[in-house]
Write a protein that holds these residues in place. Structure first.
Motif, PDB file in Angstrom:
ATOM      1  N   GLN A   1       0.837  -1.198   0.000  1.00  0.00           N
ATOM      2  CA  GLN A   1       0.000   0.000   0.000  1.00  0.00           C
ATOM      3  C   GLN A   1       0.872   1.249   0.000  1.00  0.00           C
ATOM      4  OE1 GLN A   1      -3.003  -0.077   3.126  1.00  0.00           O
ATOM      5  NE2 GLN A   1      -3.054  -2.311   3.087  1.00  0.00           N
ATOM      6  N   PHE A   2       1.889   1.229   0.873  1.00  0.00           N
ATOM      7  CA  PHE A   2       2.794   2.368   0.959  1.00  0.00           C
ATOM      8  C   PHE A   2       3.528   2.553  -0.370  1.00  0.00           C
ATOM      9  CE2 PHE A   2       3.567   2.789   5.801  1.00  0.00           C
ATOM     10  CZ  PHE A   2       2.273   2.389   6.082  1.00  0.00           C
ATOM     11  N   TRP A   3       3.973   1.440  -0.940  1.00  0.00           N
ATOM     12  CA  TRP A   3       4.740   1.474  -2.192  1.00  0.00           C
ATOM     13  C   TRP A   3       3.902   2.052  -3.325  1.00  0.00           C
ATOM     14  CZ3 TRP A   3       9.810   0.073  -3.155  1.00  0.00           C
ATOM     15  CH2 TRP A   3      10.179  -0.127  -4.487  1.00  0.00           C
ATOM     16  N   LEU A   4       2.696   1.546  -3.491  1.00  0.00           N
ATOM     17  CA  LEU A   4       1.814   2.002  -4.558  1.00  0.00           C
ATOM     18  C   LEU A   4       1.552   3.501  -4.457  1.00  0.00           C
ATOM     19  CD1 LEU A   4      -0.235   1.570  -6.884  1.00  0.00           C
ATOM     20  CD2 LEU A   4      -1.930   0.934  -5.145  1.00  0.00           C
ATOM     21  N   SER A   5       1.250   3.964  -3.259  1.00  0.00           N
ATOM     22  CA  SER A   5       0.896   5.375  -3.109  1.00  0.00           C
ATOM     23  C   SER A   5       2.113   6.284  -3.153  1.00  0.00           C
ATOM     24  CB  SER A   5       0.116   5.584  -1.809  1.00  0.00           C
ATOM     25  OG  SER A   5      -1.189   5.045  -1.931  1.00  0.00           O
ATOM     26  N   ALA A   6       3.239   5.846  -2.592  1.00  0.00           N
ATOM     27  CA  ALA A   6       4.431   6.698  -2.594  1.00  0.00           C
ATOM     28  C   ALA A   6       5.035   6.834  -3.982  1.00  0.00           C
ATOM     29  CB  ALA A   6       5.475   6.147  -1.627  1.00  0.00           C
TER      30      ALA A   6
ATOM     31  N   VAL B   1      13.002  14.426   4.047  1.00  0.00           N
ATOM     32  CA  VAL B   1      11.777  14.019   3.354  1.00  0.00           C
ATOM     33  C   VAL B   1      11.931  14.368   1.879  1.00  0.00           C
ATOM     34  CG1 VAL B   1       9.284  14.337   3.149  1.00  0.00           C
ATOM     35  CG2 VAL B   1      10.357  14.419   5.392  1.00  0.00           C
ATOM     36  N   ARG B   2      11.519  13.460   1.017  1.00  0.00           N
ATOM     37  CA  ARG B   2      11.588  13.710  -0.413  1.00  0.00           C
ATOM     38  C   ARG B   2      10.367  13.149  -1.118  1.00  0.00           C
ATOM     39  NH1 ARG B   2      15.446  10.882  -4.163  1.00  0.00           N
ATOM     40  NH2 ARG B   2      13.696  11.492  -5.498  1.00  0.00           N
ATOM     41  N   THR B   3      10.081  13.664  -2.302  1.00  0.00           N
ATOM     42  CA  THR B   3       9.071  13.043  -3.155  1.00  0.00           C
ATOM     43  C   THR B   3       9.730  11.896  -3.914  1.00  0.00           C
ATOM     44  OG1 THR B   3       9.538  14.690  -4.861  1.00  0.00           O
ATOM     45  CG2 THR B   3       7.656  15.105  -3.424  1.00  0.00           C
ATOM     46  N   ALA B   4       8.930  11.088  -4.547  1.00  0.00           N
ATOM     47  CA  ALA B   4       9.444   9.903  -5.222  1.00  0.00           C
ATOM     48  C   ALA B   4      10.291  10.276  -6.432  1.00  0.00           C
ATOM     49  CB  ALA B   4       8.286   9.017  -5.667  1.00  0.00           C
ATOM     50  N   PRO B   5      11.339   9.498  -6.704  1.00  0.00           N
ATOM     51  CA  PRO B   5      12.123   9.729  -7.923  1.00  0.00           C
ATOM     52  C   PRO B   5      11.299   9.362  -9.158  1.00  0.00           C
ATOM     53  CG  PRO B   5      12.847   7.716  -6.827  1.00  0.00           C
ATOM     54  CD  PRO B   5      11.868   8.385  -5.904  1.00  0.00           C
ATOM     55  N   VAL B   6      11.472  10.109 -10.222  1.00  0.00           N
ATOM     56  CA  VAL B   6      10.651   9.945 -11.425  1.00  0.00           C
ATOM     57  C   VAL B   6      10.913   8.589 -12.078  1.00  0.00           C
ATOM     58  CG1 VAL B   6      10.228  10.806 -13.751  1.00  0.00           C
ATOM     59  CG2 VAL B   6      10.506  12.419 -11.849  1.00  0.00           C
TER      60      VAL B   6
ATOM     61  N   SER C   1       4.288  13.857  -6.478  1.00  0.00           N
ATOM     62  CA  SER C   1       3.725  14.718  -5.438  1.00  0.00           C
ATOM     63  C   SER C   1       3.537  13.888  -4.177  1.00  0.00           C
ATOM     64  CB  SER C   1       2.376  15.303  -5.890  1.00  0.00           C
ATOM     65  OG  SER C   1       1.432  14.261  -6.122  1.00  0.00           O
ATOM     66  N   LEU C   2       3.275  14.564  -3.093  1.00  0.00           N
ATOM     67  CA  LEU C   2       3.033  13.872  -1.821  1.00  0.00           C
ATOM     68  C   LEU C   2       1.637  13.258  -1.841  1.00  0.00           C
ATOM     69  CD1 LEU C   2       3.831  13.262   1.175  1.00  0.00           C
ATOM     70  CD2 LEU C   2       2.660  15.396   1.759  1.00  0.00           C
ATOM     71  N   PRO C   3       1.514  11.929  -1.678  1.00  0.00           N
ATOM     72  CA  PRO C   3       0.183  11.322  -1.625  1.00  0.00           C
ATOM     73  C   PRO C   3      -0.393  11.433  -0.212  1.00  0.00           C
ATOM     74  CG  PRO C   3       1.849   9.610  -1.491  1.00  0.00           C
ATOM     75  CD  PRO C   3       2.589  10.916  -1.580  1.00  0.00           C
ATOM     76  N   TYR C   4      -1.578  12.004  -0.103  1.00  0.00           N
ATOM     77  CA  TYR C   4      -2.178  12.094   1.235  1.00  0.00           C
ATOM     78  C   TYR C   4      -3.695  12.124   1.131  1.00  0.00           C
ATOM     79  CZ  TYR C   4      -3.879  16.904   1.077  1.00  0.00           C
ATOM     80  OH  TYR C   4      -4.595  18.039   0.770  1.00  0.00           O
ATOM     81  N   ASP C   5      -4.325  11.762   2.229  1.00  0.00           N
ATOM     82  CA  ASP C   5      -5.780  11.777   2.372  1.00  0.00           C
ATOM     83  C   ASP C   5      -6.100  12.094   3.823  1.00  0.00           C
ATOM     84  OD1 ASP C   5      -7.275  10.431  -0.132  1.00  0.00           O
ATOM     85  OD2 ASP C   5      -5.359   9.405   0.160  1.00  0.00           O
TER      86      ASP C   5
ATOM     87  N   LYS D   1      -0.082  21.214   0.124  1.00  0.00           N
ATOM     88  CA  LYS D   1      -0.790  22.168  -0.727  1.00  0.00           C
ATOM     89  C   LYS D   1      -0.916  21.670  -2.168  1.00  0.00           C
ATOM     90  CE  LYS D   1       0.964  26.011   2.060  1.00  0.00           C
ATOM     91  NZ  LYS D   1       1.845  27.222   2.074  1.00  0.00           N
ATOM     92  N   THR D   2       0.063  20.885  -2.626  1.00  0.00           N
ATOM     93  CA  THR D   2       0.033  20.404  -4.015  1.00  0.00           C
ATOM     94  C   THR D   2      -0.157  18.886  -4.095  1.00  0.00           C
ATOM     95  OG1 THR D   2       2.456  20.246  -4.016  1.00  0.00           O
ATOM     96  CG2 THR D   2       1.480  22.292  -4.834  1.00  0.00           C
TER      97      THR D   2
END
Length: 422
Positions: A200-205, A296-301, A309-313, A376-377
């Motif tokens: 779950q973490f992998w898919l969303s991150a 903290v970083r966003t995922a590498p392309v 982007s940061l995945p959040y809910d 925010k994004t």
């Protein structure tokens, strides 16, 4: 055998709901002086939540001094089983804590829509989508939950890498992981998938780094294409990471909570896909690594057209059971549980990223500042859009991918079938 297990769970749930003095039970009067509202959750027994519960109770008492509030902290590993038994019986707690996404959406028939009660909270709180189904709100968000990629900046520096400018592409990231392993002995990722949660973490991150923006939006909207080459990349990289030794050893026998996080905190891995909430997050890691070493970083392309982007809910939120005798009163308690004072206490004591966007989190240090700025994004997490049955299946299949007993194509076929049938 299944009937026996279910009957036992049902009996346990009914016994517990009767024993805790549910407002739906005999002799209770949640609507008048001396009445009681019963809350089920898995947080109120945590010492880190003590200030939060105290502030929420105080806020509610100022509005309803004649009504008692009883919190019943259930063990999380049994929580949804016990709740399912209460729903089957049609009685139990008045107010119920939920994870955002499928766990709530699969049970909305047992909940009261809160649209008529949320008022100005709509503007103050974020994360509503995770508690919404068919345009109706069923819970108020308490925290925001997301999956930042945390990095151990000390390990990066020891490997001669700049943690403030981590690799921007997946291939470069893997090369840096090899350098870190050579210079420090640390693995790339701390991973725990014993419960099937790691996927779950992998898919969303990694999802926003692999899917195009249109594919991402379509996925969240329910138009998921499991045959997409970019979706396949996410699961193929999961398999490859296991085969090539990027993960800490024994991922399928390692619990995410809290063994995988402990491996990261102890320096056994340079990165971990963690949480924004009050466990497996920046504050926990800072206790061991010190705040200045938690990055903290966003995922590498992964796909050039992707925009990471940061995945959040919405993380967790409180709902009102449809059998509550006084839904408005129960909804008032929900609003107290999401009041500014209560959420500020929860944020300060636990380190959770509260759903209240007016709270100043800058005192938490650079990692939390980075997370809050990316909200925010950010976009909703991919796994949260899936139903609970598909989530459970994905967990089992992810273990088979790591063990080599299933192929990526077979896994995607099964997930597509499950997602189609709901």
């Amino acid at each position: 055998m299944q009937r026996t297990v279910w009957s036992a769970a049902l009996a346990a749930g009914l016994l517990l709901s009767a024993g805790c003095g549910s407002a739906a039970g005999p002799g209770s009067d949640s609507g008048g002086p001396g009445g009681k509202i019963v809350v089920w959750d898995w947080k109120s027994g945590d010492p880190k939540a003590a200030g939060y519960v105290r502030e929420a109770k105080a806020d509610f008492a100022r509005k309803h001094p004649g009504v008692a509030v009883e919190f019943v902290a259930q063990p999380f590993e049994q929580y949804y089983t016990l709740l399912g038994a209460a729903i089957q019986a049609g009685k139990g707690p008045d107010v119920v804590l939920f994870n955002g996404g499928g766990q709530l959406r699969d049970r909305t028939d047992a909940l009261t829509p809160l649209d008529a009660y949320v008022g100005e909270d709509r503007q103050r709180l974020a994360g509503w989508e995770a508690f919404t189904k068919a345009g109706k709100v069923y819970a108020e968000p308490v925290t925001l939950q997301g999956h930042p990629i945390y990095l151990n900046e000390d390990l990066y520096r020891k490997a001669g890498l700049d943690p403030d400018a981590p690799a921007a592409t997946w291939d470069a990231f893997v090369r840096d992981c090899a350098t870190i392993a050579q210079k420090t002995g640390a693995r790339c990722f701390a991973l725990g998938n014993k419960e099937g949660i790691g996927i779950q973490f992998w898919l969303s991150a990694l999802g926003s780094a692999a899917l195009t923006p249109q594919e991402y939006d379509d996925w969240i909207a329910g138009r998921r294409d499991w045959t997409s080459p970019n979706v396949r990349k996410v699961f193929e990289l999961w398999r490859q990471a296991g085969e090539s030794g990027l993960n800490t050893d024994g991922a399928n026998s390692t619990a995410m909570f809290n063994d995988a996080f402990a491996a990261f905190s102890s320096g056994k891995a340079a990165n971990v896909i963690g949480l924004m909430s009050d466990v497996g997050h920046w504050k926990d890691f800072a206790e061991f690594l010190t705040p200045e070493n938690v990055g903290v970083r966003t995922a590498p392309v992964v796909t050039p057209a992707a925009k990471p982007s940061l995945p959040y809910d919405g993380g967790i939120g409180y709902a009102v059971a449809k059998w509550a005798k006084d839904p408005k009163l129960a909804a008032d308690l929900v609003r107290s549980l999401t009041s500014p004072g209560a959420l500020k206490a929860f944020s300060l004591d636990s380190g959770a990223i509260a759903a209240d966007t007016t709270i100043d989190a800058s005192a938490g240090g650079p990692a939390v500042e980075s997370i809050v700025s990316e909200v925010k994004t950010g976009k909703p997490a991919l796994h949260v859009a899936l139903g609970s049955k598909t989530i459970d299946l994905m967990g089992r299949l992810s273990q088979q991918l790591l063990s080599g007993s299933a192929t990526v194509d077979d896994v995607l076929r099964q997930l597509a079938e499950s997602d189609k049938t709901g």
